[in-house]
Scaffold this active site. Structure first.
Site, short mmCIF file in Angstrom:
data_model
loop_
_atom_site.label_atom_id
_atom_site.label_comp_id
_atom_site.label_asym_id
_atom_site.label_seq_id
_atom_site.Cartn_x
_atom_site.Cartn_y
_atom_site.Cartn_z
N GLU A 8 0.83 -1.20 0.00
CA GLU A 8 0.00 0.00 0.00
C GLU A 8 0.86 1.25 0.00
OE1 GLU A 8 -4.06 -1.16 2.42
OE2 GLU A 8 -2.47 -0.16 3.51
N CYS A 9 0.71 2.09 -1.00
CA CYS A 9 1.33 3.41 -1.04
C CYS A 9 2.85 3.32 -0.80
CB CYS A 9 0.65 4.36 -0.06
SG CYS A 9 0.98 6.12 -0.38
N GLY A 10 3.32 3.67 0.39
CA GLY A 10 4.75 3.56 0.66
C GLY A 10 5.25 2.13 0.48
N MET A 38 5.80 1.75 -3.16
CA MET A 38 7.02 2.46 -3.54
C MET A 38 8.26 1.62 -3.23
SD MET A 38 5.82 6.13 -1.95
CE MET A 38 7.44 6.91 -2.07
N SER A 69 -0.97 -0.64 -4.80
CA SER A 69 -1.70 0.57 -5.15
C SER A 69 -1.31 1.68 -4.17
CB SER A 69 -3.21 0.34 -5.07
OG SER A 69 -3.93 1.53 -5.35
#
Length: 433
Positions: A320-322, A325, A411
């Protein structure tokens, strides 16, 4: 003897930056030091303020949001808190009437009076007009006012007189030390060496009108009907969860849901070079601040090898997100420095100065919509086609891309698992061969 209930207040303001978090933290810490049992909630999606507020009150801070969390779950949590505590504080989000749903909507849904925080640094008598406007526009119940950044006793008296029939419940003088901030909000409390000293100092400087406080009536909200029990779809499964300064955006309710689903939780720290636990059946890489720890993450060889091995073995991985990344090919900061990541997901992440995504969204799944939100300052440059997109609330517009590659789901979207436990279970369940 029956519990008399708790004094309940929703701490709100005209906008962000007025001092809501500072006042809520100072009030919570001060009441705790007086021996009061204090529970704090955060209105709207947020990971950072709750960590600071948890430090201030000594108890987990849960999210209240009429759309993401839902009316019944919000009611249940408020009723439980009022039975266990002497004081329940809810920190609002942005301005009192901002958002759909807004903090004002929450106030009216549960008949909770508003404690308005006013930044009085550049006003005096106009404070009365602002507060009466906040009260009457909705309208909402107005319990009182906290005047932040008061310069003198004379300044306090002018503000108090302007409020007319609304009590000045507390004042906080201009602070010599501020709670430190960065691009996503406050600096995490674990990163501030003297955070408890700052909280104690804020509590010391918050002047509470004891008589006005005692006049607030304790309430015991109606208890919600019990939810249907969550089936133990993850019974016998171990979910490995990255948790450290780079992966710290975790709703406490999400951990509760995973446990209710029957999962055993194992935490590990990629920043410390720890690999995915060997007994993991699934992996959750929550959001956080990987962009602040790129060198350490890039050099964490055991972590790289272990997450690649988990992916190759087909373990479900939610990034998720971080977290997404951190499993891309690389992250490039705003100064052009590039750091390699484990490359589970093709593409590179580019940090930027302006906000790239913000707001409530819902992700489609086979078990229905999983609600949550997004908030990020980067974008993923990838040739991989999304398998789906989230839907923005309330506009219905296209939201964040959802990627799947093998057993990886990635995502920028942060899911609130309690909004749909069956959908959450599906993200950690191994696909049938």
């Amino acid at each position: 003897m029956a519990h008399p209930g708790a004094r309940m207040l929703l701490v709100a303001a005209t906008a962000s930056g007025q001092g809501k978090t500072t006042v809520t933290a100072a009030l919570a810490r001060g009441l705790v030091r007086q021996g009061q049992r204090v529970r704090v909630f955060k209105c709207g999606p947020d990971f950072i303020d709750p960590l600071l507020l948890e430090r201030a009150c000594g108890a987990a801070v849960h999210t209240l949001d009429l759309w993401i969390v839902g009316l019944q779950e919000c009611r249940r949590r408020l009723a439980e808190a009022a039975r266990d505590a002497d004081v329940v504080l809810i920190e609002g989000v942005m301005g009192l009437y901002d958002g759909t749903p807004s903090a004002a909507d929450l106030s009216r849904a549960f008949d909770i009076p508003v404690l308005a925080v006013i930044d009085a640094s550049s006003m005096a008598q106009t404070a009365g007009a602002v507060v009466q406007g906040l009260r009457d526009y909705g309208p909402v119940q107005m319990a009182g006012v906290v005047a932040n950044r008061i310069a003198s006793e004379g300044h306090r008296q002018m503000v108090a007189a302007s409020l007319r029939d609304i009590p000045l419940l507390a004042t906080l003088p201009t602070q010599a030390r501020q709670l430190p901030e960065r691009h996503l909000g406050l600096v995490l409390p674990g990163e501030v060496d003297d955070i408890d000293a700052i909280l104690d100092e804020l509590a010391d400087r918050l002047h509470l009108d004891t008589q006005a406080w005692q006049a607030l009536t304790p309430r015991l909200p109606e208890h919600a009907d019990p939810d249907e029990p969550i089936p133990p779809l993850l019974a016998g499964k171990t979910v490995a969860i990255a948790r450290d300064a780079a992966f710290c955006f975790i709703y406490p309710a999400n951990l509760d849901v995973l446990r209710q689903l029957g999962a055993r939780l194992r935490f590990f720290s990629p920043l410390a070079g720890e690999p995915v636990p060997a007994d993991a059946d699934a992996v959750w890489l929550p959001g956080g601040y990987p962009e602040l720890h790129m060198e350490a993450l890039s050099g964490a060889v055991r972590w790289h090898e272990s997450i690649r091995a988990a992916h190759a073995a087909g373990l479900p991985i939610l990034a998720e997100c971080g977290g997404m990344m951190a499993v891309s090919e690389s992250i490039t900061d705003t100064e052009g420095r590039c750091w390699t990541m484990p490359a589970l997901l093709p593409g590179r992440v580019l940090m930027q100065q302006r906000l790239a995504g913000l707001g409530s969204q819902g992700m489609p799944t086979a078990a229905g919509e999983l609600r949550g939100h997004t908030f990020h300052y980067s974008h993923l440059d990838t040739g991989l086609a999304p398998v789906a997109y989230t839907v923005k609330h309330p506009s219905g517009a296209q939201g964040e891309a959802v990627y799947r590659l093998g057993s990886l789901t990635a995502s920028y979207f942060h899911g609130f698992f309690a909004s749909n436990p069956l959908a959450a279970a599906g993200l950690f369940a191994k696909a049938a061969p």
